[in-house]
Design an enzyme around this catalytic site. Sequence first.
Site, PDB file in Angstrom:
ATOM      1  N   GLU A  90      30.955   6.151  -4.702  1.00  7.28           N
ATOM      2  CA  GLU A  90      31.063   4.951  -3.534  1.00  7.28           C
ATOM      3  C   GLU A  90      31.496   3.519  -3.762  1.00  7.28           C
ATOM      4  OE1 GLU A  90      27.504   4.046  -2.542  1.00  7.28           O
ATOM      5  OE2 GLU A  90      26.091   5.625  -3.222  1.00  7.28           O
ATOM      6  N   HIS A 117      29.778   0.034  -6.911  1.00  2.00           N
ATOM      7  CA  HIS A 117      29.618  -0.879  -5.835  1.00  2.00           C
ATOM      8  C   HIS A 117      30.795  -2.525  -6.604  1.00  2.00           C
ATOM      9  CE1 HIS A 117      29.010   1.387  -2.344  1.00  2.00           C
ATOM     10  NE2 HIS A 117      27.686   1.463  -3.282  1.00  2.00           N
ATOM     11  N   GLU A 133      19.051   6.558  -6.347  1.00  2.42           N
ATOM     12  CA  GLU A 133      18.637   4.633  -6.960  1.00  2.42           C
ATOM     13  C   GLU A 133      17.123   4.994  -8.020  1.00  2.42           C
ATOM     14  OE1 GLU A 133      19.944   2.060  -3.540  1.00  2.42           O
ATOM     15  OE2 GLU A 133      22.002   2.933  -4.038  1.00  2.42           O
ATOM     16  N   ASN A 173      22.160   9.533  -8.176  1.00  2.35           N
ATOM     17  CA  ASN A 173      23.309   8.795  -8.324  1.00  2.35           C
ATOM     18  C   ASN A 173      22.208   7.833  -8.119  1.00  2.35           C
ATOM     19  OD1 ASN A 173      25.912   8.290  -6.548  1.00  2.35           O
ATOM     20  ND2 ASN A 173      25.084   7.398  -4.939  1.00  2.35           N
ATOM     21  N   ASP A 175      33.321   0.741  -4.075  1.00  2.00           N
ATOM     22  CA  ASP A 175      34.106  -0.486  -3.453  1.00  2.00           C
ATOM     23  C   ASP A 175      34.780  -2.024  -3.994  1.00  2.00           C
ATOM     24  OD1 ASP A 175      31.763  -1.382  -2.829  1.00  2.00           O
ATOM     25  OD2 ASP A 175      31.818  -0.911  -0.847  1.00  2.00           O
TER      26      ASP A 175
HETATM   27  C1  XIL Z   1      25.244   1.576   2.907  1.00  2.00           C
HETATM   28  C2  XIL Z   1      25.924   2.284   4.153  1.00  2.00           C
HETATM   29  O1  XIL Z   1      26.963   1.862   3.841  1.00  2.00           O
HETATM   30  C3  XIL Z   1      25.815   1.167   5.547  1.00  2.00           C
HETATM   31  O2  XIL Z   1      26.270   1.508   5.901  1.00  2.00           O
HETATM   32  C4  XIL Z   1      23.870   1.194   5.487  1.00  2.00           C
HETATM   33  O3  XIL Z   1      24.160   0.157   6.663  1.00  2.00           O
HETATM   34  C5  XIL Z   1      23.263   0.645   4.200  1.00  2.00           C
HETATM   35  O4  XIL Z   1      23.612   1.922   3.266  1.00  2.00           O
HETATM   36  N1  XIL Z   1      23.961   2.908  -1.482  1.00  2.00           N
HETATM   37  C6  XIL Z   1      24.215   3.686  -1.367  1.00  2.00           C
HETATM   38  C7  XIL Z   1      24.974   3.947   0.265  1.00  2.00           C
HETATM   39  O5  XIL Z   1      23.710   5.006  -1.956  1.00  2.00           O
HETATM   40  O6  XIL Z   1      23.737   4.579   1.161  1.00  2.00           O
HETATM   41  C8  XIL Z   1      24.722   2.783   1.189  1.00  2.00           C
HETATM   42  O7  XIL Z   1      25.398   2.770   2.435  1.00  2.00           O
HETATM   43  C9  XIL Z   1      25.351   1.475   0.246  1.00  2.00           C
HETATM   44  C10 XIL Z   1      24.607   1.772  -1.648  1.00  2.00           C
END
Ligand code: XIL
Length: 478
Positions: free
Chosen positions: A280, A252, A175, A216, A282
């Site tokens: 990641e 996300h 990020e 990432n 969802d």
């Molecule tokens: C999130 C986790 O899922 C949570 O449990 C934690 O509290 C915060 O982080 N981007 C990322 C992940 O790269 O590491 C994050 O994960 C979600 C957003």
Amino acid sequence: MRADRRGRRGTARRPLGRLARRLLGATLAAVAGVAVLAPAPAANADSPLRVHAEEQGFEIGAALAVNHLNNDSQYRAIAAREFNAATPENEMKWDTTEPSRGNFQFGPADQFMDFAQANDMTVRGHTLVWHSQLPPWVEDGNWTQSELRTVMYDHIDAVAGRYRGEIAYWDVANEIFLEDGSWRPSVFYNTLGSGFVADALRRTAQADPNAELWLNDYNIEGINAKSNAYYELAQDLLAQGVPLDGIGIQGHLINGQLPSGIQQNIQRFADLGLKVAITELDVRIQMPADQSELAQQARDYTTVMNACLAVDGCVAVTVWGVSDQYSWVPDVFQGYGAPLLYNSNYQAKPAYDAVHTALGGDDGGGPTDPPPGSCAVTYNVANQWNSGFTGTVSFTHNGTSPLSGWELEFDFPNGQRVTSGWSGQWAQSGSTVTVSNAAWNGTVAAGGTVSLGFNGSHTGTNNEPTSFSLNGQECTVS
Ligand code: XIL
């Protein structure tokens, strides 16, 4: 505790490319008489996701959390059964691994690695340099450039070094850009300038020469200012000979609002010679989620799966969690939830079927889905007085495999209300009643019956509900 884990394990599982995997499969089949390795058994249409993925040389992963692995046997079983890749959800982040300077804590990360290795999962290390979940001692250190570089290098050396040879991919920096494509302010960028990324990549290459090194980020699924910034940075880094192997697209996403051009975006990074993964995934839904939203979510999962599978360099799709119950989404995106492949009762959702189908399984549902019409319900008004009544409901699960977790839904026709219920968790919204399993009766054997009851109110007419569904499947009513 050991200073490092070198030699404890085999080397990181280095997946073959999809093409190589197919060719190897063909070769093994051709020389089956002499081959020592037998080809993996062919996937049945209803095999777990990982079996279908492996047939294609593909990885289907999940973010896993060790506290759920330790405390929730259904979570653990699904994680092992369905996924051939894993990312530690929090266990390798800086605040966990180095909460104060030089004080390295690898307990949770080691537990994660043990589970992943015991289940032959490819590991994505996550993450070495990130502005978030960064302990205050780093963030507020008022460092000079050389001090912070030392802090960063020490962290990389210790964390990447500990799992040297065991991690297929490291998210080295996470990020680093804002939505408009400018650099995200962070202690790293503010102190070291943009060069911290190349420095981190080079240092990780020394700490673990076998790991692939990735960047990432989120909101880089389509072609936009932020993904353009990655595209330009990747070209710069490659031109300078900085070790960079892949771009992780977090994924996300919001239900029904996918950006266009996901496949083209993946393709342009692949064309640079980089690997790509959805790291990641969802797809969050505004709660409560209804059936049509779950169907939309399934279509969105299909879109993402197909975009990745269509590009040769796209090696993996990882979902950010196993069940909706523990997803990070409701904590962070108010009013949203239900973003994953399994609901809170561990029932496979339409999204699961979508991923299963995209990987080459059939669309007949996941391994825990009951076939249609496989439940039978009996409803009775056991007792009735002025404005109240006692009702009993029982269902028989006629599917061929046991249920692990269930939800029964029906509608009252005359404004009845449940005032208290037993043998399940009762909820009512408008005329719709949902009952999900209690802690003790979630598992229902094939042919098993569950009996429930409730006290309710009525306003004079008290007709019986006429349709019931169990885990989204219509039941027969007698
Ligand atoms: C999130 C986790 O899922 C949570 O449990 C934690 O509290 C915060 O982080 N981007 C990322 C992940 O790269 O590491 C994050 O994960 C979600 C957003």
